[in-house]
Design an enzyme around this catalytic site. Structure first.
Site, PDB file in Angstrom:
ATOM      1  N   HIS A  50       9.100   9.964 -27.784  1.00 53.93           N
ATOM      2  CA  HIS A  50       8.017  10.804 -27.264  1.00 53.93           C
ATOM      3  C   HIS A  50       8.339  12.300 -27.431  1.00 53.93           C
ATOM      4  CE1 HIS A  50       4.870  12.182 -24.571  1.00 53.93           C
ATOM      5  NE2 HIS A  50       5.775  12.764 -23.805  1.00 53.93           N
ATOM      6  N   LYS A  69       8.029  22.994 -13.428  1.00 54.20           N
ATOM      7  CA  LYS A  69       7.196  21.820 -13.155  1.00 54.20           C
ATOM      8  C   LYS A  69       6.815  21.770 -11.678  1.00 54.20           C
ATOM      9  CE  LYS A  69       5.967  17.215 -14.035  1.00 54.20           C
ATOM     10  NZ  LYS A  69       6.078  16.004 -14.818  1.00 54.20           N
ATOM     11  N   GLU A  86      -3.834  17.095 -11.411  1.00 50.79           N
ATOM     12  CA  GLU A  86      -4.264  17.546 -12.733  1.00 50.79           C
ATOM     13  C   GLU A  86      -5.756  17.859 -12.812  1.00 50.79           C
ATOM     14  OE1 GLU A  86      -2.012  15.767 -15.968  1.00 50.79           O
ATOM     15  OE2 GLU A  86      -3.704  16.084 -17.307  1.00 50.79           O
ATOM     16  N   LYS A  96       3.716  11.268 -11.154  1.00 49.78           N
ATOM     17  CA  LYS A  96       2.913  10.415 -12.036  1.00 49.78           C
ATOM     18  C   LYS A  96       3.692   9.130 -12.260  1.00 49.78           C
ATOM     19  CE  LYS A  96       0.089  13.544 -14.821  1.00 49.78           C
ATOM     20  NZ  LYS A  96      -0.175  14.032 -16.193  1.00 49.78           N
ATOM     21  N   ASN A  99       0.710  19.414 -20.946  1.00 47.82           N
ATOM     22  CA  ASN A  99       0.437  18.579 -22.129  1.00 47.82           C
ATOM     23  C   ASN A  99       0.549  19.360 -23.429  1.00 47.82           C
ATOM     24  OD1 ASN A  99      -0.115  16.298 -20.523  1.00 47.82           O
ATOM     25  ND2 ASN A  99      -2.142  17.118 -20.085  1.00 47.82           N
ATOM     26  N   HIS A 120       1.096  17.606 -26.687  1.00 47.63           N
ATOM     27  CA  HIS A 120       0.933  16.167 -26.454  1.00 47.63           C
ATOM     28  C   HIS A 120      -0.244  15.561 -27.200  1.00 47.63           C
ATOM     29  CE1 HIS A 120       4.004  16.752 -23.496  1.00 47.63           C
ATOM     30  NE2 HIS A 120       3.947  15.509 -23.087  1.00 47.63           N
ATOM     31  N   ARG A 140      -2.195  21.778 -14.306  1.00 41.83           N
ATOM     32  CA  ARG A 140      -1.192  20.763 -14.664  1.00 41.83           C
ATOM     33  C   ARG A 140      -1.381  20.303 -16.118  1.00 41.83           C
ATOM     34  NH1 ARG A 140       1.387  15.841 -11.040  1.00 41.83           N
ATOM     35  NH2 ARG A 140       2.763  15.098 -12.688  1.00 41.83           N
ATOM     36  N   HIS A 165       0.644  12.644 -29.346  1.00 46.43           N
ATOM     37  CA  HIS A 165       0.148  11.287 -29.079  1.00 46.43           C
ATOM     38  C   HIS A 165      -0.465  10.677 -30.332  1.00 46.43           C
ATOM     39  CE1 HIS A 165      -0.137  11.850 -24.450  1.00 46.43           C
ATOM     40  NE2 HIS A 165       0.997  11.285 -24.807  1.00 46.43           N
ATOM     41  N   GLU A 216      11.332  18.819 -24.323  1.00 44.55           N
ATOM     42  CA  GLU A 216      10.546  19.022 -23.088  1.00 44.55           C
ATOM     43  C   GLU A 216      11.021  20.273 -22.342  1.00 44.55           C
ATOM     44  OE1 GLU A 216       7.884  17.273 -22.330  1.00 44.55           O
ATOM     45  OE2 GLU A 216       8.105  15.377 -23.400  1.00 44.55           O
ATOM     46  N   ARG A 272       0.811  -1.239   0.000  1.00 47.74           N
ATOM     47  CA  ARG A 272       0.000   0.000   0.000  1.00 47.74           C
ATOM     48  C   ARG A 272       0.835   1.277   0.000  1.00 47.74           C
ATOM     49  NH1 ARG A 272      -2.893  -3.184   3.638  1.00 47.74           N
ATOM     50  NH2 ARG A 272      -4.651  -4.170   2.604  1.00 47.74           N
TER      51      ARG A 272
HETATM   52  P1  NAD Z   1      13.881   5.668 -21.407  1.00 46.61           P
HETATM   53  O1  NAD Z   1      13.692   5.511 -19.980  1.00 46.61           O
HETATM   54  O2  NAD Z   1      13.394   4.563 -22.299  1.00 46.61           O
HETATM   55  O3  NAD Z   1      15.426   5.933 -21.717  1.00 46.61           O
HETATM   56  C1  NAD Z   1      15.822   6.088 -23.046  1.00 46.61           C
HETATM   57  C2  NAD Z   1      16.988   5.152 -23.403  1.00 46.61           C
HETATM   58  O4  NAD Z   1      18.192   5.711 -22.896  1.00 46.61           O
HETATM   59  C3  NAD Z   1      16.885   3.771 -22.804  1.00 46.61           C
HETATM   60  O5  NAD Z   1      17.424   2.836 -23.705  1.00 46.61           O
HETATM   61  C4  NAD Z   1      17.776   3.864 -21.568  1.00 46.61           C
HETATM   62  O6  NAD Z   1      18.266   2.617 -21.144  1.00 46.61           O
HETATM   63  C5  NAD Z   1      18.866   4.763 -22.062  1.00 46.61           C
HETATM   64  N1  NAD Z   1      19.544   5.565 -21.054  1.00 46.61           N
HETATM   65  C6  NAD Z   1      19.007   6.164 -19.980  1.00 46.61           C
HETATM   66  N2  NAD Z   1      19.911   6.935 -19.374  1.00 46.61           N
HETATM   67  C7  NAD Z   1      21.056   6.815 -20.068  1.00 46.61           C
HETATM   68  C8  NAD Z   1      22.329   7.384 -19.948  1.00 46.61           C
HETATM   69  N3  NAD Z   1      22.592   8.286 -18.997  1.00 46.61           N
HETATM   70  N4  NAD Z   1      23.278   7.019 -20.834  1.00 46.61           N
HETATM   71  C9  NAD Z   1      23.003   6.151 -21.836  1.00 46.61           C
HETATM   72  N5  NAD Z   1      21.798   5.592 -22.014  1.00 46.61           N
HETATM   73  C10 NAD Z   1      20.834   5.936 -21.143  1.00 46.61           C
HETATM   74  O7  NAD Z   1      13.192   7.002 -21.979  1.00 46.61           O
HETATM   75  P2  NAD Z   1      12.872   8.426 -21.317  1.00 46.61           P
HETATM   76  O8  NAD Z   1      12.718   9.346 -22.455  1.00 46.61           O
HETATM   77  O9  NAD Z   1      13.779   8.757 -20.213  1.00 46.61           O
HETATM   78  O10 NAD Z   1      11.439   8.178 -20.656  1.00 46.61           O
HETATM   79  C11 NAD Z   1      10.305   7.858 -21.429  1.00 46.61           C
HETATM   80  C12 NAD Z   1       9.232   7.346 -20.501  1.00 46.61           C
HETATM   81  O11 NAD Z   1       8.894   8.381 -19.587  1.00 46.61           O
HETATM   82  C13 NAD Z   1       7.948   6.950 -21.210  1.00 46.61           C
HETATM   83  O12 NAD Z   1       7.510   5.716 -20.705  1.00 46.61           O
HETATM   84  C14 NAD Z   1       6.975   8.053 -20.824  1.00 46.61           C
HETATM   85  O13 NAD Z   1       5.642   7.596 -20.775  1.00 46.61           O
HETATM   86  C15 NAD Z   1       7.487   8.432 -19.469  1.00 46.61           C
HETATM   87  N6  NAD Z   1       7.149   9.802 -19.037  1.00 46.61           N
HETATM   88  C16 NAD Z   1       6.620   9.943 -17.803  1.00 46.61           C
HETATM   89  C17 NAD Z   1       6.302  11.199 -17.333  1.00 46.61           C
HETATM   90  C18 NAD Z   1       5.779  11.354 -15.943  1.00 46.61           C
HETATM   91  O14 NAD Z   1       5.350  12.461 -15.578  1.00 46.61           O
HETATM   92  N7  NAD Z   1       5.824  10.338 -15.137  1.00 46.61           N
HETATM   93  C19 NAD Z   1       6.538  12.337 -18.126  1.00 46.61           C
HETATM   94  C20 NAD Z   1       7.095  12.150 -19.389  1.00 46.61           C
HETATM   95  C21 NAD Z   1       7.400  10.873 -19.843  1.00 46.61           C
HETATM   96  N1  GLY Z   2       4.333  15.019 -17.905  1.00 50.54           N
HETATM   97  C1  GLY Z   2       3.107  15.659 -17.573  1.00 50.54           C
HETATM   98  C2  GLY Z   2       2.838  15.731 -16.116  1.00 50.54           C
HETATM   99  O1  GLY Z   2       3.660  15.370 -15.316  1.00 50.54           O
HETATM  100  O2  GLY Z   2       1.781  16.145 -15.751  1.00 50.54           O
END
Ligand code: NAD
Ligand code: GLY
Length: 363
Positions: A263, A225, A235, A141, A243, A246, A239, A250, A183, A119
Protein backbone atom coordinates in the site's frame (compact mmCIF):
# COMPACT_ATOMS: atom_id res chain seq x y z
CA UNK A 1 16.29 8.17 24.61
CA UNK A 2 13.13 9.52 26.09
CA UNK A 3 9.59 8.38 25.82
CA UNK A 4 7.33 10.77 23.94
CA UNK A 5 3.61 11.20 24.31
CA UNK A 6 1.09 12.56 21.83
CA UNK A 7 -2.51 13.05 22.97
CA UNK A 8 -5.37 12.35 20.61
CA UNK A 9 -8.48 14.32 21.56
CA UNK A 10 -11.25 12.86 19.41
CA UNK A 11 -14.82 13.76 20.44
CA UNK A 12 -15.63 10.09 21.10
CA UNK A 13 -12.57 9.42 23.29
CA UNK A 14 -9.27 11.04 24.27
CA UNK A 15 -6.28 8.69 24.43
CA UNK A 16 -2.49 8.79 24.50
CA UNK A 17 0.02 7.57 21.95
CA UNK A 18 3.29 6.61 23.65
CA UNK A 19 6.37 6.33 21.45
CA UNK A 20 9.72 4.93 22.56
CA UNK A 21 11.96 1.94 22.99
CA UNK A 22 11.11 -1.06 25.15
CA UNK A 23 7.51 -0.05 25.85
CA UNK A 24 5.90 -3.44 25.29
CA UNK A 25 7.55 -5.16 28.26
CA UNK A 26 6.76 -2.48 30.88
CA UNK A 27 3.43 -2.53 32.68
CA UNK A 28 3.65 1.17 33.54
CA UNK A 29 3.07 2.13 29.90
CA UNK A 30 -0.25 0.32 29.58
CA UNK A 31 -3.53 1.85 30.78
CA UNK A 32 -3.63 1.46 34.58
CA UNK A 33 -7.11 -0.02 34.71
CA UNK A 34 -6.35 -3.08 32.58
CA UNK A 35 -7.21 -6.35 34.32
CA UNK A 36 -4.90 -9.06 32.90
CA UNK A 37 -7.55 -11.71 33.54
CA UNK A 38 -9.83 -9.90 31.11
CA UNK A 39 -7.31 -9.06 28.39
CA UNK A 40 -6.71 -10.94 25.13
CA UNK A 41 -3.59 -10.36 23.06
CA UNK A 42 -4.49 -10.62 19.37
CA UNK A 43 -1.54 -11.11 17.04
CA UNK A 44 -0.41 -13.22 14.11
CA UNK A 45 1.93 -16.15 13.53
CA UNK A 46 4.82 -13.96 12.38
CA UNK A 47 4.74 -11.32 15.09
CA UNK A 48 3.84 -13.48 18.09
CA UNK A 49 7.16 -15.40 18.23
CA UNK A 50 9.01 -12.07 18.10
CA UNK A 51 7.10 -9.84 20.51
CA UNK A 52 4.23 -11.52 22.29
CA UNK A 53 6.35 -12.62 25.24
CA UNK A 54 7.22 -8.98 25.94
CA UNK A 55 3.54 -8.16 26.42
CA UNK A 56 3.08 -11.18 28.69
CA UNK A 57 6.15 -10.08 30.66
CA UNK A 58 4.62 -6.67 31.32
CA UNK A 59 1.71 -8.31 33.12
CA UNK A 60 3.62 -11.16 34.75
CA UNK A 61 2.16 -13.67 32.25
CA UNK A 62 -1.20 -15.38 31.96
CA UNK A 63 -2.92 -13.16 29.39
CA UNK A 64 -5.06 -15.00 26.84
CA UNK A 65 -3.59 -15.14 23.33
CA UNK A 66 -5.39 -15.32 20.01
CA UNK A 67 -3.31 -15.75 16.85
CA UNK A 68 -4.61 -15.20 13.34
CA UNK A 69 -2.82 -16.20 10.12
CA UNK A 70 -0.52 -13.59 8.56
CA UNK A 71 -1.69 -11.71 5.48
CA UNK A 72 -4.06 -9.09 4.11
CA UNK A 73 -6.43 -11.80 2.90
CA UNK A 74 -7.11 -12.75 6.51
CA UNK A 75 -8.43 -9.26 7.27
CA UNK A 76 -11.83 -10.79 6.66
CA UNK A 77 -15.25 -11.28 8.20
CA UNK A 78 -14.37 -14.96 8.65
CA UNK A 79 -11.29 -14.16 10.76
CA UNK A 80 -13.27 -11.59 12.69
CA UNK A 81 -16.08 -14.10 13.35
CA UNK A 82 -13.55 -16.67 14.58
CA UNK A 83 -12.11 -14.11 17.02
CA UNK A 84 -15.60 -13.15 18.26
CA UNK A 85 -16.46 -16.83 18.77
CA UNK A 86 -13.23 -17.28 20.74
CA UNK A 87 -14.20 -14.38 23.03
CA UNK A 88 -17.62 -15.98 23.58
CA UNK A 89 -16.11 -19.42 24.24
CA UNK A 90 -13.87 -17.79 26.82
CA UNK A 91 -17.01 -16.28 28.39
CA UNK A 92 -15.58 -12.81 28.15
CA UNK A 93 -17.95 -9.90 28.44
CA UNK A 94 -18.12 -6.18 27.86
CA UNK A 95 -15.38 -5.57 30.41
CA UNK A 96 -12.70 -7.37 28.41
CA UNK A 97 -9.96 -5.58 26.46
CA UNK A 98 -8.23 -6.65 23.25
CA UNK A 99 -4.53 -5.85 22.77
CA UNK A 100 -3.76 -5.67 19.04
CA UNK A 101 -0.11 -6.62 18.58
CA UNK A 102 0.93 -6.26 14.95
CA UNK A 103 0.72 -4.22 11.79
CA UNK A 104 -2.30 -2.60 10.21
CA UNK A 105 -3.93 -5.92 9.39
CA UNK A 106 -4.01 -7.12 13.00
CA UNK A 107 -4.89 -3.59 14.20
CA UNK A 108 -7.77 -3.04 11.77
CA UNK A 109 -9.26 -6.48 12.35
CA UNK A 110 -8.92 -6.38 16.14
CA UNK A 111 -10.34 -2.85 16.23
CA UNK A 112 -13.33 -3.95 14.18
CA UNK A 113 -13.93 -6.96 16.43
CA UNK A 114 -13.72 -4.61 19.43
CA UNK A 115 -16.20 -2.24 17.79
CA UNK A 116 -18.88 -4.92 17.36
CA UNK A 117 -18.31 -7.42 20.21
CA UNK A 118 -21.20 -6.90 22.60
CA UNK A 119 -21.75 -3.48 20.95
CA UNK A 120 -18.26 -2.27 21.71
CA UNK A 121 -15.38 -3.17 23.99
CA UNK A 122 -12.04 -1.49 24.68
CA UNK A 123 -8.90 -2.17 22.73
CA UNK A 124 -5.26 -1.10 22.84
CA UNK A 125 -3.11 -0.71 19.75
CA UNK A 126 0.42 -2.16 19.97
CA UNK A 127 1.61 -1.36 16.42
CA UNK A 128 4.73 -3.17 15.17
CA UNK A 129 5.11 -1.79 11.62
CA UNK A 130 6.15 1.73 10.73
CA UNK A 131 2.91 2.17 8.79
CA UNK A 132 0.87 1.10 11.79
CA UNK A 133 2.86 3.33 14.17
CA UNK A 134 2.36 6.46 12.07
CA UNK A 135 -1.04 5.82 10.56
CA UNK A 136 -3.32 2.83 11.04
CA UNK A 137 -3.17 2.56 14.85
CA UNK A 138 -4.23 6.20 15.25
CA UNK A 139 -7.65 7.63 14.47
CA UNK A 140 -10.06 4.75 15.01
CA UNK A 141 -10.68 3.54 11.47
CA UNK A 142 -11.27 -0.20 11.77
CA UNK A 143 -12.27 -2.53 8.95
CA UNK A 144 -12.24 -5.85 7.18
CA UNK A 145 -12.12 -6.53 3.44
CA UNK A 146 -14.77 -8.05 1.20
CA UNK A 147 -14.15 -9.67 -2.19
CA UNK A 148 -15.66 -6.61 -3.90
CA UNK A 149 -13.66 -4.04 -1.97
CA UNK A 150 -10.90 -3.42 0.53
CA UNK A 151 -11.91 -1.93 3.91
CA UNK A 152 -15.54 -1.95 2.79
CA UNK A 153 -16.95 -3.16 6.10
CA UNK A 154 -15.87 -1.27 9.17
CA UNK A 155 -16.53 1.14 11.99
CA UNK A 156 -15.00 4.15 13.67
CA UNK A 157 -13.85 2.90 17.06
CA UNK A 158 -11.00 4.58 18.91
CA UNK A 159 -8.46 2.58 20.96
CA UNK A 160 -7.95 3.48 24.64
CA UNK A 161 -4.19 3.80 24.09
CA UNK A 162 -1.48 3.31 21.46
CA UNK A 163 1.97 2.02 22.46
CA UNK A 164 4.43 2.37 19.59
CA UNK A 165 7.50 0.42 20.69
CA UNK A 166 10.16 1.47 18.19
CA UNK A 167 12.33 -1.56 19.06
CA UNK A 168 9.92 -3.68 17.02
CA UNK A 169 10.97 -1.88 13.82
CA UNK A 170 14.34 -3.63 13.89
CA UNK A 171 12.87 -6.85 12.50
CA UNK A 172 10.61 -5.24 9.92
CA UNK A 173 11.35 -6.38 6.34
CA UNK A 174 12.94 -3.57 4.30
CA UNK A 175 10.07 -3.15 1.84
CA UNK A 176 7.59 -2.86 4.71
CA UNK A 177 9.82 -0.28 6.35
CA UNK A 178 10.07 1.81 3.17
CA UNK A 179 6.31 1.61 2.63
CA UNK A 180 5.92 3.08 6.13
CA UNK A 181 8.37 5.86 5.29
CA UNK A 182 6.09 6.84 2.40
CA UNK A 183 3.32 7.50 4.91
CA UNK A 184 5.70 9.56 7.05
CA UNK A 185 6.55 11.65 4.00
CA UNK A 186 2.83 12.11 3.35
CA UNK A 187 2.45 14.19 6.55
CA UNK A 188 5.22 16.53 5.45
CA UNK A 189 3.82 16.95 1.96
CA UNK A 190 0.27 17.60 3.05
CA UNK A 191 0.79 19.78 6.09
CA UNK A 192 4.35 20.55 7.18
CA UNK A 193 7.03 21.77 4.78
CA UNK A 194 9.65 21.89 7.57
CA UNK A 195 9.03 18.22 8.33
CA UNK A 196 9.26 17.37 4.62
CA UNK A 197 12.65 19.11 4.36
CA UNK A 198 13.79 17.45 7.60
CA UNK A 199 13.02 14.03 6.05
CA UNK A 200 14.99 15.00 2.94
CA UNK A 201 17.96 16.06 5.07
CA UNK A 202 17.85 13.02 7.36
CA UNK A 203 17.06 10.39 4.74
CA UNK A 204 20.33 8.48 5.21
CA UNK A 205 19.79 8.16 8.98
CA UNK A 206 16.15 7.23 8.53
CA UNK A 207 17.09 4.54 6.02
CA UNK A 208 19.64 3.23 8.53
CA UNK A 209 16.73 3.09 11.05
CA UNK A 210 18.50 5.37 13.50
CA UNK A 211 16.33 5.01 16.63
CA UNK A 212 16.37 8.70 17.58
CA UNK A 213 15.43 9.83 14.08
CA UNK A 214 12.70 7.21 13.82
CA UNK A 215 11.25 8.30 17.12
CA UNK A 216 11.16 11.91 15.91
CA UNK A 217 9.59 10.90 12.60
CA UNK A 218 6.91 8.80 14.32
CA UNK A 219 6.16 11.50 16.88
CA UNK A 220 5.81 14.21 14.25
CA UNK A 221 3.62 11.98 12.06
CA UNK A 222 1.39 11.11 15.02
CA UNK A 223 1.10 14.80 15.98
CA UNK A 224 -0.19 15.57 12.50
CA UNK A 225 -2.59 12.67 12.41
CA UNK A 226 -3.82 13.37 15.95
CA UNK A 227 -4.58 17.01 15.10
CA UNK A 228 -6.47 16.05 11.94
CA UNK A 229 -8.57 13.29 13.49
CA UNK A 230 -9.35 15.39 16.56
CA UNK A 231 -10.76 18.09 14.28
CA UNK A 232 -12.57 15.70 11.94
CA UNK A 233 -13.00 12.25 13.48
CA UNK A 234 -15.44 10.93 10.88
CA UNK A 235 -13.91 12.41 7.75
CA UNK A 236 -16.50 15.07 7.04
CA UNK A 237 -13.76 17.46 5.90
CA UNK A 238 -10.05 17.81 6.48
CA UNK A 239 -9.39 14.14 7.38
CA UNK A 240 -9.72 13.51 3.63
CA UNK A 241 -6.33 15.25 3.25
CA UNK A 242 -4.79 12.06 4.67
CA UNK A 243 -5.73 10.47 1.36
CA UNK A 244 -2.97 12.34 -0.47
CA UNK A 245 -1.71 9.96 -3.17
CA UNK A 246 -4.39 7.41 -2.33
CA UNK A 247 -6.75 7.83 -5.31
CA UNK A 248 -3.90 7.28 -7.77
CA UNK A 249 -2.44 4.64 -5.43
CA UNK A 250 -5.70 2.70 -5.07
CA UNK A 251 -5.98 2.54 -8.86
CA UNK A 252 -2.55 0.89 -8.95
CA UNK A 253 -3.47 -1.49 -6.13
CA UNK A 254 -6.80 -2.40 -7.75
CA UNK A 255 -5.06 -3.01 -11.11
CA UNK A 256 -2.63 -5.37 -9.36
CA UNK A 257 -5.52 -6.95 -7.43
CA UNK A 258 -3.81 -5.89 -4.22
CA UNK A 259 -0.82 -8.12 -4.93
CA UNK A 260 2.83 -7.33 -5.71
CA UNK A 261 2.90 -3.73 -4.47
CA UNK A 262 2.52 -2.71 -0.84
CA UNK A 263 0.00 0.00 0.00
CA UNK A 264 2.73 2.50 0.95
CA UNK A 265 4.50 1.88 -2.36
CA UNK A 266 1.32 2.67 -4.28
CA UNK A 267 0.78 5.76 -2.12
CA UNK A 268 4.35 6.92 -2.83
CA UNK A 269 3.80 6.75 -6.58
CA UNK A 270 0.34 8.32 -6.12
CA UNK A 271 1.81 11.26 -4.17
CA UNK A 272 4.25 11.92 -6.99
CA UNK A 273 1.41 11.81 -9.52
CA UNK A 274 -0.65 14.19 -7.37
CA UNK A 275 2.36 16.54 -7.19
CA UNK A 276 2.88 16.33 -10.95
CA UNK A 277 -0.79 17.10 -11.59
CA UNK A 278 -0.59 20.03 -9.17
CA UNK A 279 2.34 21.33 -11.23
CA UNK A 280 0.35 20.93 -14.46
CA UNK A 281 -2.37 23.07 -12.89
CA UNK A 282 0.25 25.70 -12.12
CA UNK A 283 0.01 25.30 -8.34
CA UNK A 284 3.32 23.61 -7.55
CA UNK A 285 6.66 24.58 -9.13
CA UNK A 286 7.94 21.87 -11.48
CA UNK A 287 11.31 21.64 -9.70
CA UNK A 288 9.50 20.55 -6.51
CA UNK A 289 8.10 17.58 -8.43
CA UNK A 290 11.60 16.70 -9.65
CA UNK A 291 12.93 16.92 -6.06
CA UNK A 292 10.13 14.69 -4.78
CA UNK A 293 10.83 12.14 -7.51
CA UNK A 294 14.50 12.13 -6.54
CA UNK A 295 13.65 11.68 -2.86
CA UNK A 296 11.24 8.80 -3.49
CA UNK A 297 13.77 7.17 -5.77
CA UNK A 298 16.54 7.40 -3.20
CA UNK A 299 14.19 6.01 -0.54
CA UNK A 300 13.68 2.98 -2.79
CA UNK A 301 10.04 3.80 -3.48
CA UNK A 302 8.38 3.52 -6.91
CA UNK A 303 8.03 6.63 -9.08
CA UNK A 304 5.92 5.17 -11.91
CA UNK A 305 2.93 2.83 -12.06
CA UNK A 306 3.58 -0.80 -12.98
CA UNK A 307 4.15 -1.57 -16.65
CA UNK A 308 0.95 -2.56 -18.40
CA UNK A 309 -1.32 -0.13 -16.56
CA UNK A 310 -2.77 2.10 -19.29
CA UNK A 311 -4.04 5.65 -18.67
CA UNK A 312 -7.59 4.51 -19.58
CA UNK A 313 -7.48 1.59 -17.15
CA UNK A 314 -6.11 3.80 -14.40
CA UNK A 315 -8.86 6.38 -14.98
CA UNK A 316 -11.48 3.63 -14.84
CA UNK A 317 -10.18 2.42 -11.49
CA UNK A 318 -10.11 6.01 -10.21
CA UNK A 319 -13.76 6.47 -11.23
CA UNK A 320 -14.64 3.60 -8.90
CA UNK A 321 -12.99 5.21 -5.86
CA UNK A 322 -15.29 5.18 -2.83
CA UNK A 323 -14.41 8.79 -1.97
CA UNK A 324 -15.83 10.25 -5.21
CA UNK A 325 -18.89 12.49 -5.01
CA UNK A 326 -21.49 12.98 -7.77
CA UNK A 327 -19.42 11.10 -10.35
CA UNK A 328 -16.43 13.49 -10.01
CA UNK A 329 -13.07 11.96 -9.07
CA UNK A 330 -12.00 13.67 -5.86
CA UNK A 331 -8.28 14.22 -5.52
CA UNK A 332 -5.96 15.61 -2.90
CA UNK A 333 -3.58 17.99 -4.65
CA UNK A 334 -0.83 20.30 -3.45
CA UNK A 335 -1.01 24.10 -3.42
CA UNK A 336 2.60 23.93 -2.35
CA UNK A 337 4.87 21.62 -0.36
CA UNK A 338 3.23 21.40 3.07
CA UNK A 339 -0.24 22.47 1.93
CA UNK A 340 -2.80 20.13 0.42
CA UNK A 341 -6.41 20.54 -0.58
CA UNK A 342 -9.27 18.27 -1.66
CA UNK A 343 -10.55 19.15 -5.13
CA UNK A 344 -13.07 17.84 -7.62
CA UNK A 345 -13.42 20.89 -9.92
CA UNK A 346 -10.02 20.68 -11.63
CA UNK A 347 -9.43 20.73 -15.39
CA UNK A 348 -10.02 17.13 -16.54
CA UNK A 349 -7.26 17.54 -19.13
CA UNK A 350 -4.67 17.94 -16.36
CA UNK A 351 -5.62 14.53 -14.95
CA UNK A 352 -5.55 12.88 -18.37
CA UNK A 353 -2.18 14.43 -19.21
CA UNK A 354 -0.77 13.29 -15.86
CA UNK A 355 -1.96 9.73 -16.45
CA UNK A 356 -0.41 9.72 -19.93
CA UNK A 357 2.87 11.10 -18.61
CA UNK A 358 3.17 8.47 -15.88
CA UNK A 359 1.61 5.41 -17.41
CA UNK A 360 4.16 5.53 -20.18
CA UNK A 361 7.10 6.27 -17.92
CA UNK A 362 9.31 3.52 -16.61
CA UNK A 363 9.97 3.21 -12.88
P1 NAD B 1 0.71 -5.81 7.80
O1 NAD B 1 -0.09 -5.69 9.00
O2 NAD B 1 0.28 -6.82 6.77
O3 NAD B 1 2.23 -6.11 8.19
C1 NAD B 1 3.16 -6.29 7.17
C2 NAD B 1 3.96 -7.59 7.35
O4 NAD B 1 4.96 -7.38 8.34
C3 NAD B 1 3.14 -8.76 7.84
O5 NAD B 1 3.63 -9.94 7.26
C4 NAD B 1 3.41 -8.77 9.34
O6 NAD B 1 3.21 -10.03 9.93
C5 NAD B 1 4.85 -8.36 9.38
N1 NAD B 1 5.29 -7.67 10.59
C6 NAD B 1 4.61 -6.78 11.32
N2 NAD B 1 5.39 -6.26 12.27
C7 NAD B 1 6.59 -6.84 12.14
C8 NAD B 1 7.82 -6.70 12.81
N3 NAD B 1 7.97 -5.80 13.79
N4 NAD B 1 8.85 -7.48 12.42
C9 NAD B 1 8.72 -8.35 11.40
N5 NAD B 1 7.59 -8.51 10.71
C10 NAD B 1 6.54 -7.75 11.07
O7 NAD B 1 0.84 -4.43 6.99
P2 NAD B 1 0.80 -2.90 7.45
O8 NAD B 1 1.46 -2.16 6.37
O9 NAD B 1 1.22 -2.71 8.85
O10 NAD B 1 -0.76 -2.57 7.42
C11 NAD B 1 -1.51 -2.62 6.23
C12 NAD B 1 -2.98 -2.62 6.59
O11 NAD B 1 -3.27 -1.41 7.27
C13 NAD B 1 -3.91 -2.68 5.39
O12 NAD B 1 -4.92 -3.62 5.65
C14 NAD B 1 -4.49 -1.28 5.32
O13 NAD B 1 -5.79 -1.27 4.78
C15 NAD B 1 -4.48 -0.89 6.76
N6 NAD B 1 -4.46 0.57 7.01
C16 NAD B 1 -5.36 1.05 7.90
C17 NAD B 1 -5.38 2.40 8.19
C18 NAD B 1 -6.34 2.92 9.21
O14 NAD B 1 -6.45 4.14 9.36
N7 NAD B 1 -6.99 2.07 9.95
C19 NAD B 1 -4.45 3.27 7.58
C20 NAD B 1 -3.53 2.73 6.69
C21 NAD B 1 -3.54 1.37 6.41
N1 GLY C 1 -5.45 6.52 6.84
C1 GLY C 1 -6.39 7.56 6.61
C2 GLY C 1 -7.19 7.93 7.80
O1 GLY C 1 -6.95 7.45 8.88
O2 GLY C 1 -8.08 8.71 7.67
Amino acid sequence: MSLTRVDVATPSRPYPILIGRGLLAERAHYPAALDPARCVIVSNETIAPLYLERVQQAFGGGLREYLMPDGERYKSLDTCAALLDYLLEQRLGRDCTLLALGGGVVGDLTGFAAAIFQRGIRFVQLPTTLLAQVDSSVGGKTAVNRPLGKNMVGAFHQPIAVLADTDTLGTLPQREFLAGLAEVLKYGLLGDADFYHWIRREQAGLLARDPALLQQAIEQSCRHKAAIVAADEREAGQRALLNLGHTFGHAIEAHLQYRDWLHGEAVACGMLMAAAMSARLGWLPGDEVARLRELLHSLGLPVAPPAGLTPAAMLEHMRGDKKNLGGQIRLVLLDKIGQARVVSDYAAQALEDTLHEFCHAQG
